[in-house]
Design a protein around this motif. Structure first.
Motif, PDB file in Angstrom:
ATOM      1  N   ASP A 160     -15.716 -36.139   1.450  1.00  0.00           N
ATOM      2  CA  ASP A 160     -17.077 -35.992   1.966  1.00  0.00           C
ATOM      3  C   ASP A 160     -17.253 -34.625   2.632  1.00  0.00           C
ATOM      4  O   ASP A 160     -17.850 -34.532   3.705  1.00  0.00           O
ATOM      5  CB  ASP A 160     -17.364 -37.111   2.981  1.00  0.00           C
TER       6      ASP A 160
ATOM      7  N   THR B 261     -12.867 -36.697   5.191  1.00  0.00           N
ATOM      8  CA  THR B 261     -13.045 -35.255   5.012  1.00  0.00           C
ATOM      9  C   THR B 261     -11.709 -34.515   4.989  1.00  0.00           C
ATOM     10  O   THR B 261     -10.670 -35.048   5.375  1.00  0.00           O
ATOM     11  CB  THR B 261     -13.922 -34.672   6.146  1.00  0.00           C
TER      12      THR B 261
ATOM     13  N   ALA C 175     -19.812 -31.987   0.523  1.00  0.00           N
ATOM     14  CA  ALA C 175     -19.115 -33.031  -0.237  1.00  0.00           C
ATOM     15  C   ALA C 175     -18.974 -32.586  -1.688  1.00  0.00           C
ATOM     16  O   ALA C 175     -19.941 -32.113  -2.286  1.00  0.00           O
ATOM     17  CB  ALA C 175     -19.896 -34.331  -0.163  1.00  0.00           C
TER      18      ALA C 175
END
Lengths: 259, 259
Positions: free
Chosen positions: A16, A26, A53
């Protein structure tokens, strides 16, 4: 305390984006988890900037303060064994405590890949936007040249941008076509590599520039319209936001004194 | 009836090889399913040869007999919309009914990729064997030259091979090093591309040749030992079977008269 500077390559397909966010998976989360696993420290890293993302990076710089005494030459391997296979730390060095990956960045280059061949490449599809319809590449290059210089890039920024100034400087741009995977005798256009180097970039800026250039390449607007779009300072004037997967942070440069 | 000849690129990472097998998810299964979806025919395709689980292909040729009247220029796109993204049909043409993809193949080339850089490449890791320890590449090239010619390749064949003859001809070999992704000032060796062209290949043959060359590159044996290994006609004399993911079928050539 030591200030450690590192560079990381990542295939952003399954993440993301770079920066930690609620309920997100992430790159930053993965790096901080690996550092925590290695040193026990629950620290925060600072990168040169965030990536959206699905966007990739070659050599994304980041730094952090650590009290760990692990020798610098051991860090890359120690982190890589604790990271998923799509994230690889490639460089590590110690820098002055004052060094800051975002504030110190002088020039950033992004690369965008468009596969203009008739069929997608199953090997490179995760980082190529497949656009099999013929593109007028010289017109795209001419349009791209209009973004060079210092401009208000409001037309090429996400409407969600919270920056007080949208003035940025683009130092240089470059397009090249790799025809190595074209089938002989076919109408394959090759893979179009676009590089854009600037002082900094607004949210979605490279992707909106690319979406606009694709409009130029398709003949939906003219190369010189890019200048008018820029002058309009209106997101609605520009083309669509090109798909994230074609984009990669390609290079970040720092001043000689910083590092 | 028409005999259709096609070429297909595939990322073999998630497949149990090319050829249909019990409980397997193979490239052949996916292609036959897509053809069935398109034409309603439950037919069998013939490829130039099988590839092992995890091995990739660029332009794997296959053919099949169909009573479908779909114009030839529509087949690639029609099949690709019915195939997973990691399998892409790139060429289709009509050939004489006598044409046979396996029997007609005159020369096959395989490529093997070794990433000799210190760290793996997150983008190319699915088709590169990562070998960060220094390799003596000139010695590997010298060793590779010994397989050129017509030999009994029993030493370089899987013990499970059921072929009555292990005599094959290697026409040419080629190694080249791509240093474009090496980090400046690093000890990165680059990505070593090895190409082997022959009349045909036994099960695991390229992978055992590569495993043996890696032994040479690591100094575990000498380049000229490859000649002795070949002469031994004993699988135990050769090196290990190199990991499947580094291997790709690269090119298959047919005689002018066949196609």
């Amino acid at each position: 305390m030591r200030n450690l500077f590192m560079k990381v390559n990542y295939d952003g397909t399954h993440y993301d984006g770079f920066q930690t966010q609620p309920k997100g998976n992430t790159i930053q989360d993965q790096l901080e988890k690996a550092i925590h696993h290695l040193t026990g420290e629950g620290l925060k890293i600072t990168a040169s900037g965030r990536t959206d993302a699905g966007v990739h990076a070659y050599g994304q710089p980041f730094n952090f303060l650590t009290s760990s005494r692990i020798p610098i030459e051991r860090w890359c391997l120690a982190l890589n064994t604790r990271l998923p296979q799509d994230i690889v730390v490639t460089e590590a060095c110690e820098v002055p405590l004052s060094f800051h990956s975002r504030r110190g960045a002088k020039r950033k280059t992004y690369r965008y890949l468009i596969n203009g061949n008739r069929f997608p490449d199953p090997f490179q599809r995760r980082w190529q936007y497949h656009h099999p319809v013929a593109l007028n590449i010289p017109a795209m290059e001419q349009g791209l040249a209009h973004v060079i210089g210092t401009h208000d890039f409001t037309s090429f920024a996400s409407r969600r941008s919270t920056k007080t100034s949208h003035v940025r400087t683009i130092f240089e741009t470059h397009m090249e076509v790799d025809r190595s995977m074209c089938r002989p005798g076919s109408s394959d256009q090759g893979v179009i590599h676009t590089y854009i180097t600037g002082s900094g970039f607004l949210q979605h800026m490279v992707r909106i520039i690319m979406g606009t250039l694709i409009n130029v390449g398709e003949g939906k607007c003219q190369a010189d319209d890019v200048a008018h779009i820029l002058a309009a300072c209106d997101r609605a004037a520009a083309g669509p936001t090109a798909i994230a997967k074609g984009l990669a942070l390609w290079n970040v440069e720092y001043g000689e004194t910083e590092k």
